[in-house]
Write a protein that holds these residues in place. Structure first.
Motif, mmCIF file in Angstrom:
data_model
loop_
_atom_site.group_PDB
_atom_site.id
_atom_site.type_symbol
_atom_site.label_atom_id
_atom_site.label_comp_id
_atom_site.label_asym_id
_atom_site.label_seq_id
_atom_site.Cartn_x
_atom_site.Cartn_y
_atom_site.Cartn_z
ATOM 1 N N TYR A 45 13.508 14.738 -7.463
ATOM 2 C CA TYR A 45 13.018 14.179 -6.208
ATOM 3 C C TYR A 45 11.511 14.269 -6.034
ATOM 4 C CZ TYR A 45 17.960 14.629 -5.170
ATOM 5 O OH TYR A 45 19.324 14.539 -5.232
ATOM 6 N N GLU A 46 10.852 15.081 -6.835
ATOM 7 C CA GLU A 46 9.415 15.319 -6.644
ATOM 8 C C GLU A 46 8.647 15.185 -7.955
ATOM 9 O OE1 GLU A 46 9.211 18.497 -3.029
ATOM 10 O OE2 GLU A 46 9.421 19.315 -5.036
ATOM 11 N N GLU A 47 7.380 14.855 -7.788
ATOM 12 C CA GLU A 47 6.460 14.805 -8.917
ATOM 13 C C GLU A 47 5.351 15.815 -8.684
ATOM 14 O OE1 GLU A 47 6.689 10.070 -9.965
ATOM 15 O OE2 GLU A 47 5.193 10.734 -8.537
ATOM 16 N N LYS A 48 4.781 16.293 -9.764
ATOM 17 C CA LYS A 48 3.598 17.142 -9.700
ATOM 18 C C LYS A 48 2.441 16.339 -10.258
ATOM 19 C CE LYS A 48 3.882 21.192 -11.551
ATOM 20 N NZ LYS A 48 4.252 22.385 -12.353
ATOM 21 N N TYR A 49 1.281 16.511 -9.668
ATOM 22 C CA TYR A 49 0.079 15.840 -10.143
ATOM 23 C C TYR A 49 -0.851 16.888 -10.722
ATOM 24 C CZ TYR A 49 1.968 12.010 -7.417
ATOM 25 O OH TYR A 49 2.788 11.040 -6.913
ATOM 26 N N MET A 50 -1.115 16.756 -12.019
ATOM 27 C CA MET A 50 -1.889 17.748 -12.750
ATOM 28 C C MET A 50 -3.291 17.209 -13.051
ATOM 29 S SD MET A 50 0.565 19.886 -12.882
ATOM 30 C CE MET A 50 -0.166 21.138 -13.891
ATOM 31 N N SER A 51 -4.276 18.087 -12.981
ATOM 32 C CA SER A 51 -5.641 17.661 -13.309
ATOM 33 C C SER A 51 -5.725 17.337 -14.800
ATOM 34 C CB SER A 51 -6.639 18.755 -12.932
ATOM 35 O OG SER A 51 -6.369 19.933 -13.644
ATOM 36 N N ASP A 92 0.842 -1.187 0.000
ATOM 37 C CA ASP A 92 0.000 0.000 0.000
ATOM 38 C C ASP A 92 0.876 1.234 0.000
ATOM 39 O OD1 ASP A 92 -2.881 -0.891 0.356
ATOM 40 O OD2 ASP A 92 -1.869 -2.033 1.915
ATOM 41 N N LEU A 93 0.399 2.252 -0.669
ATOM 42 C CA LEU A 93 1.129 3.510 -0.706
ATOM 43 C C LEU A 93 0.155 4.638 -0.424
ATOM 44 C CD1 LEU A 93 3.731 5.087 -1.326
ATOM 45 C CD2 LEU A 93 3.021 5.102 -3.713
ATOM 46 N N THR A 94 0.422 5.381 0.634
ATOM 47 C CA THR A 94 -0.402 6.552 0.919
ATOM 48 C C THR A 94 0.409 7.798 0.632
ATOM 49 O OG1 THR A 94 0.211 6.508 3.250
ATOM 50 C CG2 THR A 94 -1.855 5.409 2.650
ATOM 51 N N LEU A 95 -0.277 8.773 0.074
ATOM 52 C CA LEU A 95 0.337 10.042 -0.279
ATOM 53 C C LEU A 95 -0.390 11.154 0.443
ATOM 54 C CD1 LEU A 95 0.434 9.604 -4.156
ATOM 55 C CD2 LEU A 95 2.307 9.231 -2.573
ATOM 56 N N THR A 96 0.332 12.175 0.806
ATOM 57 C CA THR A 96 -0.271 13.386 1.348
ATOM 58 C C THR A 96 -0.032 14.490 0.333
ATOM 59 O OG1 THR A 96 0.164 12.669 3.610
ATOM 60 C CG2 THR A 96 -0.299 15.014 3.265
ATOM 61 N N LEU A 97 -1.114 15.029 -0.197
ATOM 62 C CA LEU A 97 -1.041 16.089 -1.192
ATOM 63 C C LEU A 97 -1.610 17.369 -0.611
ATOM 64 C CD1 LEU A 97 -2.321 14.129 -4.334
ATOM 65 C CD2 LEU A 97 0.031 14.398 -3.525
ATOM 66 N N ILE A 154 -8.045 10.953 -10.542
ATOM 67 C CA ILE A 154 -6.981 10.644 -11.496
ATOM 68 C C ILE A 154 -6.228 11.922 -11.824
ATOM 69 C CG2 ILE A 154 -6.490 9.834 -13.834
ATOM 70 C CD1 ILE A 154 -8.996 8.011 -13.508
ATOM 71 N N PHE A 155 -4.895 11.855 -11.692
ATOM 72 C CA PHE A 155 -4.021 12.976 -12.026
ATOM 73 C C PHE A 155 -2.964 12.510 -13.022
ATOM 74 C CE2 PHE A 155 -5.044 14.342 -7.569
ATOM 75 C CZ PHE A 155 -5.640 15.556 -7.887
ATOM 76 N N GLN A 156 -2.518 13.432 -13.867
ATOM 77 C CA GLN A 156 -1.368 13.161 -14.717
ATOM 78 C C GLN A 156 -0.117 13.432 -13.907
ATOM 79 O OE1 GLN A 156 -1.294 15.128 -18.525
ATOM 80 N NE2 GLN A 156 0.878 14.728 -18.790
ATOM 81 N N ILE A 157 0.865 12.545 -14.021
ATOM 82 C CA ILE A 157 2.120 12.692 -13.294
ATOM 83 C C ILE A 157 3.103 13.470 -14.163
ATOM 84 C CG2 ILE A 157 4.066 11.482 -12.243
ATOM 85 C CD1 ILE A 157 2.176 9.051 -11.906
ATOM 86 N N GLU A 158 3.658 14.518 -13.586
ATOM 87 C CA GLU A 158 4.720 15.276 -14.240
ATOM 88 C C GLU A 158 5.882 15.391 -13.271
ATOM 89 O OE1 GLU A 158 3.536 19.049 -15.787
ATOM 90 O OE2 GLU A 158 2.027 18.175 -17.103
ATOM 91 N N GLU A 159 7.088 15.269 -13.789
ATOM 92 C CA GLU A 159 8.269 15.375 -12.932
ATOM 93 C C GLU A 159 8.546 16.843 -12.637
ATOM 94 O OE1 GLU A 159 12.929 14.337 -13.319
ATOM 95 O OE2 GLU A 159 11.533 12.785 -13.968
ATOM 96 N N ALA A 160 8.587 17.187 -11.358
ATOM 97 C CA ALA A 160 8.888 18.559 -10.957
ATOM 98 C C ALA A 160 10.402 18.765 -10.891
ATOM 99 C CB ALA A 160 8.245 18.873 -9.612
ATOM 100 N N ASN A 161 11.082 17.794 -10.320
ATOM 101 C CA ASN A 161 12.550 17.755 -10.286
ATOM 102 C C ASN A 161 12.919 16.298 -10.044
ATOM 103 O OD1 ASN A 161 12.654 17.281 -7.391
ATOM 104 N ND2 ASN A 161 12.182 19.444 -7.120
#
Length: 88
Positions: free
Chosen positions: A58-64, A5-10, A49-56
């Protein structure tokens, strides 16, 4: 996702933190999308559902995403769930 399981805090647009369980990552038309379930919410029957984009590195951005993409990715996700259920 994998067997764990993977939980994320956004952080939402209001600066508030929200927790989600990552259910799967789907590839569609050259992009990756993450399927999330609000967590903990045992009664939720709605995924996000979000599109995953690499921010850098170490991090990802989730776009609508737009409605048509959401439906297409959701259908792929549901087909994977059905196939997994039938194989069990």
């Amino acid at each position: 996702m994998h067997d764990s399981d993977l939980t994320l805090t956004l952080t939402n647009q209001y600066g508030e933190e929200e927790k989600f369980e990552a259910l799967d990552i789907i590839e569609y038309q050259g992009n990756e999308y993450i399927v999330l379930l609000p967590y903990p919410d045992d009664n939720s029957n709605e995924v996000i559902i979000f599109q995953i984009e690499e921010a850098n590195e170490y991090e990802e951005k989730y776009m609508s995403v737009d409605y048509d993409t959401t439906v297409a990715v959701f259908n792929i996700f549901m087909e994977k769930v059905r196939n997994a259920y039938l194989q069990a």
